[in-house]
Scaffold this motif. Structure first.
Motif, short mmCIF file in Angstrom:
data_model
loop_
_atom_site.label_atom_id
_atom_site.label_comp_id
_atom_site.label_asym_id
_atom_site.label_seq_id
_atom_site.Cartn_x
_atom_site.Cartn_y
_atom_site.Cartn_z
N PRO A 169 5.97 5.91 -10.75
CA PRO A 169 5.87 6.67 -11.99
C PRO A 169 5.89 5.74 -13.20
CG PRO A 169 8.04 6.93 -10.99
CD PRO A 169 7.25 6.07 -10.07
N LEU B 294 -7.37 -3.00 -1.64
CA LEU B 294 -6.94 -4.37 -1.30
C LEU B 294 -6.92 -4.53 0.22
CD1 LEU B 294 -5.62 -7.09 -2.31
CD2 LEU B 294 -3.42 -5.94 -2.01
N TYR C 152 9.95 -3.27 -8.56
CA TYR C 152 8.53 -3.05 -8.81
C TYR C 152 8.37 -2.63 -10.26
CZ TYR C 152 3.73 -1.75 -7.58
OH TYR C 152 2.36 -1.68 -7.50
N ASN D 47 8.97 0.92 1.21
CA ASN D 47 7.53 0.60 1.19
C ASN D 47 7.06 -0.01 -0.13
OD1 ASN D 47 7.27 1.97 3.77
ND2 ASN D 47 7.37 3.88 2.62
N ILE D 48 7.89 -0.87 -0.69
CA ILE D 48 7.50 -1.53 -1.94
C ILE D 48 6.29 -2.45 -1.65
CG2 ILE D 48 8.24 -3.11 -3.77
CD1 ILE D 48 10.01 -0.73 -3.88
N PRO D 49 5.19 -2.26 -2.35
CA PRO D 49 4.02 -3.11 -2.06
C PRO D 49 4.25 -4.55 -2.54
CG PRO D 49 3.41 -1.16 -3.39
CD PRO D 49 4.91 -1.26 -3.39
N ASP D 50 3.63 -5.50 -1.81
CA ASP D 50 3.63 -6.88 -2.30
C ASP D 50 2.71 -6.93 -3.52
OD1 ASP D 50 5.29 -7.80 -0.32
OD2 ASP D 50 3.62 -8.21 1.06
N TYR E 283 -4.85 1.67 -4.15
CA TYR E 283 -4.05 1.95 -5.36
C TYR E 283 -4.76 3.02 -6.19
CZ TYR E 283 -1.48 -2.43 -4.52
OH TYR E 283 -0.71 -3.43 -3.97
N ARG F 230 -0.92 3.06 1.93
CA ARG F 230 -1.10 1.94 2.87
C ARG F 230 -1.67 2.46 4.19
NH1 ARG F 230 2.60 -3.23 3.46
NH2 ARG F 230 1.25 -3.65 1.69
N ASP G 203 -4.61 -1.52 1.50
CA ASP G 203 -3.83 -0.74 0.53
C ASP G 203 -4.79 -0.16 -0.49
OD1 ASP G 203 -1.47 -1.42 1.74
OD2 ASP G 203 -0.85 -2.89 0.22
N PHE H 12 3.54 4.82 -1.60
CA PHE H 12 4.50 4.37 -2.60
C PHE H 12 4.17 5.01 -3.94
CE2 PHE H 12 5.67 1.31 -5.98
CZ PHE H 12 7.04 1.27 -5.77
N GLN I 202 -10.50 -7.81 -2.88
CA GLN I 202 -10.07 -6.73 -3.79
C GLN I 202 -11.28 -6.05 -4.42
OE1 GLN I 202 -7.71 -8.71 -6.79
NE2 GLN I 202 -6.65 -9.96 -5.27
N SER J 94 2.23 4.56 4.88
CA SER J 94 3.23 4.80 3.84
C SER J 94 2.53 5.14 2.52
CB SER J 94 4.12 3.57 3.64
OG SER J 94 3.40 2.53 3.03
N ILE K 54 -0.47 -7.85 -5.73
CA ILE K 54 -1.89 -8.11 -5.47
C ILE K 54 -2.15 -9.57 -5.84
CG2 ILE K 54 -4.24 -7.56 -6.19
CD1 ILE K 54 -3.29 -4.70 -6.78
N LEU L 103 12.37 1.23 -8.85
CA LEU L 103 11.85 0.81 -10.16
C LEU L 103 12.98 0.68 -11.19
CD1 LEU L 103 9.33 2.09 -8.63
CD2 LEU L 103 8.40 2.47 -10.89
N HIS L 104 13.91 1.63 -11.13
CA HIS L 104 15.04 1.62 -12.07
C HIS L 104 16.31 2.05 -11.33
CE1 HIS L 104 11.39 2.59 -14.49
NE2 HIS L 104 11.86 1.61 -15.23
N LYS M 261 16.77 8.06 -4.96
CA LYS M 261 15.52 8.00 -4.20
C LYS M 261 15.43 6.56 -3.68
CE LYS M 261 10.58 8.54 -4.24
NZ LYS M 261 9.37 8.42 -5.03
N ASP N 18 14.47 6.19 -8.52
CA ASP N 18 13.01 6.33 -8.46
C ASP N 18 12.36 5.32 -7.51
OD1 ASP N 18 13.44 4.06 -9.90
OD2 ASP N 18 12.34 4.67 -11.68
N GLY N 19 13.05 5.05 -6.40
CA GLY N 19 12.44 4.22 -5.36
C GLY N 19 12.41 2.74 -5.67
#
Lengths: 346, 176
Positions: free
Chosen positions: B77, B111, A245, A202-205, B96, B89, B94, B74, B169, B72, A207, A289-290, A198, A286-287
């Motif tokens: 899991p 956010l 992430y 679109n990995i978020p920055d 969450y 997004r 954004d 995201f 936020q 998008s 916060i 993460l791993h 996967k 998994d996009g």
């Protein structure tokens, strides 16, 4: 008179023994069986089944146990590795797992995953259980439980898990009976294999935070880890795995660099490290993460070379007993890989 | 002796059975819960996007259609199958979500990431601290430039850098 007293004593003793046995069986039955359920809770206990002759111990969360293949480290570099991993392992848990490990063996190198420095409080009972239940009883386990418990948990529920799991009676399955006394291994030297792709998109920055400083308790346990490794003559490597992430802030990276320089330990940040050769469009399941097994093999190859070049870790491939053991493990690894691919294609 | 033993065993089984009827989760607190209330309204600060009211601790599923297509989504899991967090997004914002006791996608953080959008009180990225104080007052805590207003069980955090707003936020206090 004496006879009556003796009979009474025997009766009471037999009754107590029967009750204790029954409670013991009930407890074994009611406890979750991680090998068929949430497998991430199984690895801590599996360590004790492997011969304690590892020259590399890796301690941390899923960034370690899903990203690193000990088989590649053995086959390519002769490094005999065990990953003592558990889901969302906290830094104080890593310390007590290190303490526990050093009771069994003294590896040349210990890698500790420092992504847990971002957590200053216990997160969730489920994660605590997955880390702590598999540890053998010792002062380290007792201290780990006290350090980890959330407000809702009690120490007695760790001593007598039946108190915690009694309500599983209506969830019991045939597996609970079958695996009452022996769970099937789910990992290969602590590695939990994943397959499939996967791509990372679109990995978020991160916060923005008010304060990026790691908590005092995190530093307290990192200091303990550093001191314990020095006391045992173990080379400590603080590592951030390559997972994209949760976000690893530059400010966190700087703190770890400063800590490593100040305490004369090594820090290796593998996030977005090009020389590893990972392609997050294909090497993650998994996009981002791993890593999937292909990604884990690439990363492990990099890590083995890095450990040889930078730490001078020994090559144990000439040890015939270890070689034989790893031959069996390699067969199990390939069988698991085939089985996982088959499951994926079905 | 037999009778006493049977009586003792029966008593013990009754105790275990009664205990089994008690509360608690069956697998190590495996409830994926943040103990957040859910619903569509909030007594805290509320954000508005394209005329749709967006509040923390509410179920995003109830407003997803109204918000339109996100640019998008995201998926995050959590370890060991303890539920999935999402990041939706939209233009300039954004959102969450995390699993809560009552729903799978409770909004945990909103956010604001650009000056394309502003809060209902007229604050956006680049507003001055004076603008913020005029809009929200001075009853805030200041931690390294993060002005935090607490209202109705949620936090509104406005990060000031160089005298202007750098980040806005809306956060559930369940995350604390």
């Amino acid at each position: 008179m004496k006879n009556r007293k003796r009979k009474r004593f025997v009766r009471i003793t037999v009754s107590v023994v029967i009750i204790c046995l029954l409670l013991f069986f009930l407890q074994r039955l009611m406890m979750p069986k991680y090998s068929v359920g949430t497998q991430d809770g199984a690895m801590i206990a599996e360590y004790y089944d492997d011969e304690p002759k590892h020259n590399l111990i890796i301690i941390g969360d899923s960034e370690m146990y899903e990203n690193i293949s000990p088989l590649v480290l053995w086959q390519n570099y002769g490094i005999n590795t065990y990953i003592r991993g558990s889901a969302q392992q906290l830094i104080w848990q890593s310390y007590y797992i290190l303490e526990d490990t050093l009771r069994h063996e003294t590896p040349e190198v210990v890698i500790v995953n420092i992504s847990s420095m971002q957590y200053s409080e216990p997160q969730k009972e489920t994660y605590n259980r997955m880390t702590l239940e598999g540890l053998r009883w010792s002062t380290s386990k007792v201290k780990a439980i006290y350090a980890s418990m959330t407000e809702e948990e009690s120490f007695m529920e760790y001593v007598f898990p039946l108190l915690r799991y009694h309500s599983r009676w209506n969830d019991l399955s045939a597996d609970d009976f079958r695996l009452m006394f022996h769970e099937e291994p789910v990992s290969l030297n602590g590695y939990m294999m994943q397959v499939g792709v996967k791509p990372a998109e679109n990995i978020p920055d991160g916060i923005p935070l008010a304060d990026y400083t790691f908590g005092d308790i995190d530093y307290e346990y990192l200091d303990k880890i550093t001191a314990l490794c020095k006391e045992h003559g173990v080379e400590l490597v603080l590592m951030k795995g390559p997972s994209l992430y949760p976000y690893w802030y530059e400010e966190w990276d700087e703190q770890m660099k400063d800590y490593a320089a100040e305490h004369n330990v090594v820090y290796l940040n593998c996030v977005n490290k090009e020389e590893i050769g990972l392609d997050f469009s294909t090497d993650t399941f998994d996009g981002g993460l791993h890593l999937n097994v292909e990604g884990a093999e690439i990363y492990s190859d990099y890590l083995g070379e890095w450990l040889q070049d930078n730490i001078g870790i020994s090559d144990l491939s000439s040890d015939s007993a270890l070689s034989r053991a790893w031959k069996t493990k390699a067969d199990a690894y390939e069988a698991k890989k085939s089985e996982k691919y088959k499951e994926l294609s079905d | 002796m037999k009778k006493k033993l049977i009586g003792l065993l029966l008593t013990m089984l009754c105790v275990v059975s009664l205990a089994a009827c008690g509360g608690g989760n069956s697998e190590g607190g495996n409830d994926g819960s943040n103990n957040t209330p859910t619903g569509n309204t909030s007594s805290g600060y509320t954000f508005e996007y394209k005329g749709v009211s967006v509040s923390v601790d509410t179920d995003i599923e109830t407003i997803l259609d109204k918000l339109g297509e996100p640019s998008s989504v995201f998926e995050d899991p959590s370890c060991a199958g303890q539920g999935t967090d999402f990041v939706y997004r939209y233009s300039g914002v954004d959102i969450y979500t995390s699993p809560s006791k009552d729903c799978d996608k409770a909004i945990s953080t909103i956010l604001i990431i650009s000056d394309e959008v502003e809060t209902p009180e007229g604050i956006t990225i680049g507003s001055t601290q004076e603008d913020v104080e005029a809009a929200y007052g001075t009853d805030y805590s200041n931690n390294n430039g993060m002005l935090t207003y607490e209202k109705g069980g949620m936090h509104l955090g406005i990060l000031i850098k160089g005298g202007v707003v750098d980040s806005i936020q809306y956060t559930s206090t369940a995350l604390n």
